[in-house]
Design a protein around this motif. Structure first.
Motif, PDB file in Angstrom:
ATOM      1  N   GLY A   1      -1.763   6.562  12.869  1.00 19.22           N
ATOM      2  CA  GLY A   1      -2.375   7.691  13.492  1.00 19.22           C
ATOM      3  C   GLY A   1      -1.886   9.027  12.801  1.00 19.22           C
ATOM      4  N   TRP A   2      -0.845   8.953  11.840  1.00 21.14           N
ATOM      5  CA  TRP A   2      -0.562  10.198  11.118  1.00 21.14           C
ATOM      6  C   TRP A   2      -1.193  10.842  10.115  1.00 21.14           C
ATOM      7  N   SER A   3      -1.053  11.995   9.704  1.00 18.22           N
ATOM      8  CA  SER A   3      -1.542  12.456   8.417  1.00 18.22           C
ATOM      9  C   SER A   3      -0.458  12.120   7.530  1.00 18.22           C
ATOM     10  N   ALA A   4      -0.807  11.697   6.174  1.00 17.95           N
ATOM     11  CA  ALA A   4       0.442  11.255   5.290  1.00 17.95           C
ATOM     12  C   ALA A   4       0.012  11.643   3.830  1.00 17.95           C
ATOM     13  N   THR A   5       1.020  11.886   3.001  1.00 13.48           N
ATOM     14  CA  THR A   5       0.709  12.174   1.569  1.00 13.48           C
ATOM     15  C   THR A   5       2.003  11.789   0.968  1.00 13.48           C
ATOM     16  N   THR A   6       1.758  11.303  -0.403  1.00 13.47           N
ATOM     17  CA  THR A   6       2.725  11.065  -1.398  1.00 13.47           C
ATOM     18  C   THR A   6       2.923  12.152  -2.392  1.00 13.47           C
ATOM     19  N   VAL A   7       4.138  12.510  -2.794  1.00 14.68           N
ATOM     20  CA  VAL A   7       4.149  13.679  -3.716  1.00 14.68           C
ATOM     21  C   VAL A   7       5.460  13.259  -4.518  1.00 14.68           C
TER      22      VAL A   7
ATOM     23  N   GLY B   1       0.793  -1.113  -0.092  1.00 14.41           N
ATOM     24  CA  GLY B   1       0.128   0.039  -0.066  1.00 14.41           C
ATOM     25  C   GLY B   1       0.921   1.206  -0.112  1.00 14.41           C
ATOM     26  N   GLY B   2       2.140   1.093   0.122  1.00 12.34           N
ATOM     27  CA  GLY B   2       2.929   2.429   0.140  1.00 12.34           C
ATOM     28  C   GLY B   2       3.472   2.894   1.438  1.00 12.34           C
ATOM     29  N   ILE B   3       4.408   3.532   1.476  1.00 14.75           N
ATOM     30  CA  ILE B   3       5.150   4.195   2.776  1.00 14.75           C
ATOM     31  C   ILE B   3       3.787   4.969   3.669  1.00 14.75           C
ATOM     32  N   ALA B   4       3.323   5.829   2.753  1.00 12.39           N
ATOM     33  CA  ALA B   4       2.316   6.587   3.321  1.00 12.39           C
ATOM     34  C   ALA B   4       1.151   5.791   4.409  1.00 12.39           C
ATOM     35  N   SER B   5       0.891   4.600   3.762  1.00 11.41           N
ATOM     36  CA  SER B   5      -0.165   4.041   4.432  1.00 11.41           C
ATOM     37  C   SER B   5       0.407   3.377   5.756  1.00 11.41           C
TER      38      SER B   5
END
Length: 233
Positions: free
Chosen positions: A196-202, A186-190
Motif C-alpha cells: 500500500g505504499w507509493s514507491a519508486t526506484t532511482v 519484481g524488485g524492492i519497490a514492488s
C-alpha cells in the motif's frame, strides 16, 4: 520552519575531505559511501531541520537505520553545522561522541541509536504514529535502511502496518546495492507497493533524480524510494 546552515557553508564537494578525517578500524567504508548522495540531498534540499531547530517539535525527523556505517552521516551533519568539523578526527575514539554506531544522547541532530539491522523502520513507524497522536501533522519522518535489512521480518511487519494505516508523513529510503540475501521478485519497490505504499526506484548517485523522488506527491500513503547504488569494496 527555515533550515539552518553552518556559518561557513560547506558543499557536497567537501564531503570527501570530511570523511577522510575519520580514520581507524571498523570504518565500514562501503556502507558509508553508499549513503553519501542520499544523505546530502536530504539534508541540503529536503529535510526541514538544522542545528537551530533540532529540538523543535515541528522539525522533520531523520532516522538512520543503516547505523553500522555512519561516516557519511557524520560528514553531512558536520557540513551542515550540527557539530564541529573538529569532532570528525576523533571518530571511534574512546572519548569521542562519534562512535561506530551513532548515539542520540551524544550527537546533536541524531534521532536514534542504531546499527542493529531491522530496527529503524519499526521505530520510524512508531515515530509517525506518535506525531499523529499529538496532532503534529506537518513533520515528515524519514528513515534510511539498507537492502540487507529487508531480510529481517521486523521490517516487513512495519511496512505492512504503515501501508494499512496510511502513514502519509512516513518516508523510507532503501539503499539497494544487492546486499540482501533473499531479494524480491519484481524488485524492492514492488514489495512496498504491495503493502500500500507509493514507491519508486532511482539512481542513488543522481541528485536530481533523488530530489524528484523524495518530493513526489503521495497523498494518503507512505512513500518509499529505492536508491540503486553499485556495490564497491
Amino acid at each position: 520552519m527555515t533550515q539552518t546552515h553552518a556559518d561557513t557553508e560547506l558543499r557536497y564537494e567537501d564531503l570527501g575531505r570530511l570523511m577522510a578525517l575519520m580514520t581507524g578500524a571498523e570504518k565500514h567504508g562501503p556502507a558509508a559511501t553508499s549513503t553519501l548522495d542520499v544523505l546530502w540531498v536530504l539534508y541540503d534540499r529536503v529535510l526541514r531541520v538544522g542545528p537551530g531547530t533540532a529540538q523543535d517539535a515541528e522539525r522533520d525527523r531523520f532516522l538512520l537505520s543503516k547505523g553500522h556505517g555512519p561516516m557519511a552521516y557524520y560528514a553531512v551533519l558536520a557540513a551542515k553545522g550540527f557539530f564541529p568539523v573538529e569532532w570528525l578526527g576523533g571518530f571511534g575514539g574512546f572519548d569521542s561522541p562519534l562512535g561506530h554506531h551513532p548515539d542520540r544522547t551524544l550527537i546533536p541532530g541524531v534521532e536514534i541509536g542504531s546499527g542493529s539491522l531491522g530496527h529503524g523502520l519499526p521505530l520510524a513507524v512508531g515515530t509517525a504514529l506518535g506525531l499523529r497522536a499529538q496532532g503534529l501533522d506537518d513533520p515528515a519522518v524519514w528513515v534510511l535502511i539498507g537492502d540487507a535489512e529487508l531480510d529481517e521480518g521486523s521490517n516487513h511487519e512495519a511496512f505492512a502496518y504503515a501501508g494499512s494505516a496510511g502513514l502519509e508523513r512516513l518516508h523510507t529510503v532503501v539503499i539497494d546495492n544487492d546486499s540482501a540475501t533473499h531479494g524480491w521478485p519484481g524488485g524492492i519497490a514492488s514489495r512496498f507497493e504491495a503493502a500500500g505504499w507509493s514507491a519508486t526506484t532511482v539512481d542513488g548517485r543522481d541528485h536530481a533524480a533523488l530530489h524528484a523522488a523524495f518530493t513526489a506527491p503521495h497523498p494518503g500513503r507512505p512513500h518509499a524510494v529505492v536508491a540503486r547504488v553499485e556495490k564497491k569494496f
